[in-house]
Design a protein around this motif. Sequence first.
Motif, PDB file in Angstrom:
ATOM      1  N   ILE A  60       0.833  -1.207   0.000  1.00  0.00           N
ATOM      2  CA  ILE A  60       0.000   0.000   0.000  1.00  0.00           C
ATOM      3  C   ILE A  60       0.865   1.253   0.000  1.00  0.00           C
ATOM      4  CG2 ILE A  60      -1.680   1.311   1.347  1.00  0.00           C
ATOM      5  CD1 ILE A  60      -2.825  -1.378   2.276  1.00  0.00           C
ATOM      6  N   TRP A  61       1.942   1.241   0.755  1.00  0.00           N
ATOM      7  CA  TRP A  61       2.789   2.416   0.800  1.00  0.00           C
ATOM      8  C   TRP A  61       3.573   2.615  -0.500  1.00  0.00           C
ATOM      9  CZ3 TRP A  61       4.132   6.899   2.737  1.00  0.00           C
ATOM     10  CH2 TRP A  61       3.517   7.323   3.921  1.00  0.00           C
ATOM     11  N   VAL A  62       4.041   1.539  -1.103  1.00  0.00           N
ATOM     12  CA  VAL A  62       4.727   1.681  -2.389  1.00  0.00           C
ATOM     13  C   VAL A  62       3.764   2.211  -3.447  1.00  0.00           C
ATOM     14  CG1 VAL A  62       5.793   0.398  -4.289  1.00  0.00           C
ATOM     15  CG2 VAL A  62       6.512  -0.026  -1.935  1.00  0.00           C
ATOM     16  N   ALA A  63       2.537   1.700  -3.457  1.00  0.00           N
ATOM     17  CA  ALA A  63       1.543   2.184  -4.418  1.00  0.00           C
ATOM     18  C   ALA A  63       1.228   3.658  -4.183  1.00  0.00           C
ATOM     19  CB  ALA A  63       0.276   1.337  -4.315  1.00  0.00           C
ATOM     20  N   ALA A  64       1.119   4.070  -2.916  1.00  0.00           N
ATOM     21  CA  ALA A  64       0.867   5.480  -2.615  1.00  0.00           C
ATOM     22  C   ALA A  64       2.032   6.354  -3.065  1.00  0.00           C
ATOM     23  CB  ALA A  64       0.617   5.650  -1.113  1.00  0.00           C
ATOM     24  N   LEU A  65       3.233   5.870  -2.861  1.00  0.00           N
ATOM     25  CA  LEU A  65       4.433   6.607  -3.272  1.00  0.00           C
ATOM     26  C   LEU A  65       4.450   6.812  -4.786  1.00  0.00           C
ATOM     27  CD1 LEU A  65       7.990   5.877  -1.948  1.00  0.00           C
ATOM     28  CD2 LEU A  65       7.600   5.976  -4.393  1.00  0.00           C
ATOM     29  N   LEU A  66       4.185   5.744  -5.530  1.00  0.00           N
ATOM     30  CA  LEU A  66       4.197   5.838  -6.994  1.00  0.00           C
ATOM     31  C   LEU A  66       3.045   6.696  -7.500  1.00  0.00           C
ATOM     32  CD1 LEU A  66       5.092   2.144  -7.902  1.00  0.00           C
ATOM     33  CD2 LEU A  66       6.609   4.124  -7.879  1.00  0.00           C
ATOM     34  N   LEU A 149       8.882  16.792  -0.927  1.00  0.00           N
ATOM     35  CA  LEU A 149      10.121  16.332  -1.555  1.00  0.00           C
ATOM     36  C   LEU A 149       9.978  16.266  -3.064  1.00  0.00           C
ATOM     37  CD1 LEU A 149      11.149  13.469   0.911  1.00  0.00           C
ATOM     38  CD2 LEU A 149      11.992  15.819   0.839  1.00  0.00           C
ATOM     39  N   GLY A 150       8.796  15.891  -3.535  1.00  0.00           N
ATOM     40  CA  GLY A 150       8.567  15.835  -4.971  1.00  0.00           C
ATOM     41  C   GLY A 150       8.675  17.190  -5.633  1.00  0.00           C
ATOM     42  N   ALA A 151       8.305  18.251  -4.904  1.00  0.00           N
ATOM     43  CA  ALA A 151       8.408  19.603  -5.458  1.00  0.00           C
ATOM     44  C   ALA A 151       9.853  19.954  -5.776  1.00  0.00           C
ATOM     45  CB  ALA A 151       7.814  20.610  -4.489  1.00  0.00           C
ATOM     46  N   ILE A 152      10.778  19.467  -4.968  1.00  0.00           N
ATOM     47  CA  ILE A 152      12.196  19.730  -5.239  1.00  0.00           C
ATOM     48  C   ILE A 152      12.603  19.086  -6.555  1.00  0.00           C
ATOM     49  CG2 ILE A 152      14.547  19.435  -4.386  1.00  0.00           C
ATOM     50  CD1 ILE A 152      13.438  19.329  -1.567  1.00  0.00           C
ATOM     51  N   GLY A 153      12.227  17.818  -6.740  1.00  0.00           N
ATOM     52  CA  GLY A 153      12.556  17.142  -7.992  1.00  0.00           C
ATOM     53  C   GLY A 153      11.895  17.789  -9.185  1.00  0.00           C
ATOM     54  N   ALA A 154      10.634  18.220  -9.031  1.00  0.00           N
ATOM     55  CA  ALA A 154       9.923  18.857 -10.134  1.00  0.00           C
ATOM     56  C   ALA A 154      10.574  20.179 -10.533  1.00  0.00           C
ATOM     57  CB  ALA A 154       8.463  19.079  -9.749  1.00  0.00           C
ATOM     58  N   SER A 155      11.052  20.926  -9.544  1.00  0.00           N
ATOM     59  CA  SER A 155      11.683  22.215  -9.845  1.00  0.00           C
ATOM     60  C   SER A 155      13.040  22.046 -10.520  1.00  0.00           C
ATOM     61  CB  SER A 155      11.837  23.031  -8.561  1.00  0.00           C
ATOM     62  OG  SER A 155      12.704  22.382  -7.641  1.00  0.00           O
ATOM     63  N   LEU A 156      13.719  20.955 -10.240  1.00  0.00           N
ATOM     64  CA  LEU A 156      15.039  20.719 -10.829  1.00  0.00           C
ATOM     65  C   LEU A 156      14.973  20.221 -12.263  1.00  0.00           C
ATOM     66  CD1 LEU A 156      16.829  19.024  -7.796  1.00  0.00           C
ATOM     67  CD2 LEU A 156      17.312  21.289  -8.729  1.00  0.00           C
ATOM     68  N   THR A 157      13.811  19.772 -12.714  1.00  0.00           N
ATOM     69  CA  THR A 157      13.691  19.177 -14.052  1.00  0.00           C
ATOM     70  C   THR A 157      12.835  20.013 -14.987  1.00  0.00           C
ATOM     71  OG1 THR A 157      11.814  17.835 -13.281  1.00  0.00           O
ATOM     72  CG2 THR A 157      14.003  16.851 -13.142  1.00  0.00           C
ATOM     73  N   VAL A 165      11.044  10.898 -15.927  1.00  0.00           N
ATOM     74  CA  VAL A 165      12.009   9.874 -15.511  1.00  0.00           C
ATOM     75  C   VAL A 165      13.046  10.479 -14.575  1.00  0.00           C
ATOM     76  CG1 VAL A 165      13.747   8.238 -16.315  1.00  0.00           C
ATOM     77  CG2 VAL A 165      11.651   8.590 -17.638  1.00  0.00           C
ATOM     78  N   LEU A 166      13.484  11.693 -14.877  1.00  0.00           N
ATOM     79  CA  LEU A 166      14.481  12.336 -14.021  1.00  0.00           C
ATOM     80  C   LEU A 166      13.927  12.627 -12.629  1.00  0.00           C
ATOM     81  CD1 LEU A 166      16.058  14.852 -16.577  1.00  0.00           C
ATOM     82  CD2 LEU A 166      17.060  12.743 -15.691  1.00  0.00           C
ATOM     83  N   ILE A 167      12.653  13.022 -12.567  1.00  0.00           N
ATOM     84  CA  ILE A 167      12.040  13.257 -11.256  1.00  0.00           C
ATOM     85  C   ILE A 167      12.073  11.975 -10.424  1.00  0.00           C
ATOM     86  CG2 ILE A 167       9.864  13.746 -10.087  1.00  0.00           C
ATOM     87  CD1 ILE A 167       9.195  15.704 -12.281  1.00  0.00           C
ATOM     88  N   ALA A 168      11.732  10.868 -11.065  1.00  0.00           N
ATOM     89  CA  ALA A 168      11.739   9.588 -10.342  1.00  0.00           C
ATOM     90  C   ALA A 168      13.127   9.276  -9.805  1.00  0.00           C
ATOM     91  CB  ALA A 168      11.251   8.468 -11.260  1.00  0.00           C
ATOM     92  N   LEU A 170      15.432  11.354  -9.042  1.00  0.00           N
ATOM     93  CA  LEU A 170      15.825  12.307  -8.012  1.00  0.00           C
ATOM     94  C   LEU A 170      15.107  12.079  -6.685  1.00  0.00           C
ATOM     95  CD1 LEU A 170      15.956  15.613 -10.106  1.00  0.00           C
ATOM     96  CD2 LEU A 170      17.899  14.435  -9.076  1.00  0.00           C
ATOM     97  N   VAL A 171      13.816  11.809  -6.746  1.00  0.00           N
ATOM     98  CA  VAL A 171      13.036  11.796  -5.506  1.00  0.00           C
ATOM     99  C   VAL A 171      12.899  10.412  -4.877  1.00  0.00           C
ATOM    100  CG1 VAL A 171      11.736  13.808  -6.276  1.00  0.00           C
ATOM    101  CG2 VAL A 171      10.783  11.536  -6.651  1.00  0.00           C
ATOM    102  N   LEU A 172      13.039   9.360  -5.666  1.00  0.00           N
ATOM    103  CA  LEU A 172      12.863   8.027  -5.085  1.00  0.00           C
ATOM    104  C   LEU A 172      13.817   7.763  -3.916  1.00  0.00           C
ATOM    105  CD1 LEU A 172      12.033   5.651  -8.084  1.00  0.00           C
ATOM    106  CD2 LEU A 172      10.595   6.201  -6.114  1.00  0.00           C
ATOM    107  N   PRO A 173      15.094   8.121  -4.025  1.00  0.00           N
ATOM    108  CA  PRO A 173      15.957   7.919  -2.850  1.00  0.00           C
ATOM    109  C   PRO A 173      15.506   8.718  -1.630  1.00  0.00           C
ATOM    110  CG  PRO A 173      17.275   8.241  -4.821  1.00  0.00           C
ATOM    111  CD  PRO A 173      15.869   8.579  -5.197  1.00  0.00           C
ATOM    112  N   LEU A 174      14.927   9.899  -1.855  1.00  0.00           N
ATOM    113  CA  LEU A 174      14.445  10.710  -0.741  1.00  0.00           C
ATOM    114  C   LEU A 174      13.184  10.123  -0.120  1.00  0.00           C
ATOM    115  CD1 LEU A 174      14.884  14.269  -2.320  1.00  0.00           C
ATOM    116  CD2 LEU A 174      16.457  13.056  -0.811  1.00  0.00           C
ATOM    117  N   TYR A 175      12.434   9.357  -0.915  1.00  0.00           N
ATOM    118  CA  TYR A 175      11.190   8.765  -0.430  1.00  0.00           C
ATOM    119  C   TYR A 175      11.419   7.532   0.449  1.00  0.00           C
ATOM    120  CZ  TYR A 175       8.146  11.536  -3.513  1.00  0.00           C
ATOM    121  OH  TYR A 175       7.452  12.559  -4.113  1.00  0.00           O
TER     122      TYR A 175
END
Length: 226
Positions: A60-66, A149-157, A165-168, A170-175
């Motif tokens: 459930i948490w992985v699905a929510a993250l994705l 945290l996703g906003a940081i990745g979105a702003s960088l790309t 793909v780049l957002i993923a 960048l943010v997956l390790p932070l998640y």
Amino acid sequence: MQSLGLAATYAVIRRDLGLAMRRKSDALTPVFFFVIVVSLFPLGIGAERDTLRQIAPGIIWVAALLASMLSLNRLFEEDHADGTLEQLMLSTAPLGMLVTGKVIAHWILTGVPLLFVAPLLALQFDLAPASLLTLATSLAIGTPVLSLLGAIGASLTIGLRGGGVLIALLVLPLYVPVLIFGAGAVASVNAGLGAESHFSLLAAALALAAFFSPLATTMALRIALE
């Protein structure tokens, strides 16, 4: 200045929610994705209750993250394409408050629906009422962290080809910490233990993300628009 910032934040939230309601298919895509992914696992694994209870928190948490990641590429990209982002940069309101408004709108559109849908889907995994309450609480604390945290990745790309793909990347390790603490809270309750320590860690992550994410996102936006 503070009242101006709050008014601007509210205006950004109202604008983004209004735009999302005009494109209901985009707003509902993360929810449909979440429902489909979570529902597939009980069908594929079978009706073994102990197995389902054990894997439920992580699934459930992985699905929510994705699901939360699906709409991140639209957080700033559309505003950048039509010039709205430049107007926000020129606004007299603090850019950090405007970014906070966009993050809150993203959480309302993606995180809040998951809070209501997740406990219903968790019934497929035969979770106890205490585990369902823990799941909803962990999502309530953890999903805002995902948006921040996703906003940081979105702003960088912004403006980059293959930004999704780049957002993923960048943010997956932070998640990962949010995933561990969120799923761990439910797993602890399933094992007969308390979830207070996991909630405390999630709350600490939320506090840190709420402080640093608008600053980091603002800096990335200024660099992208120079």
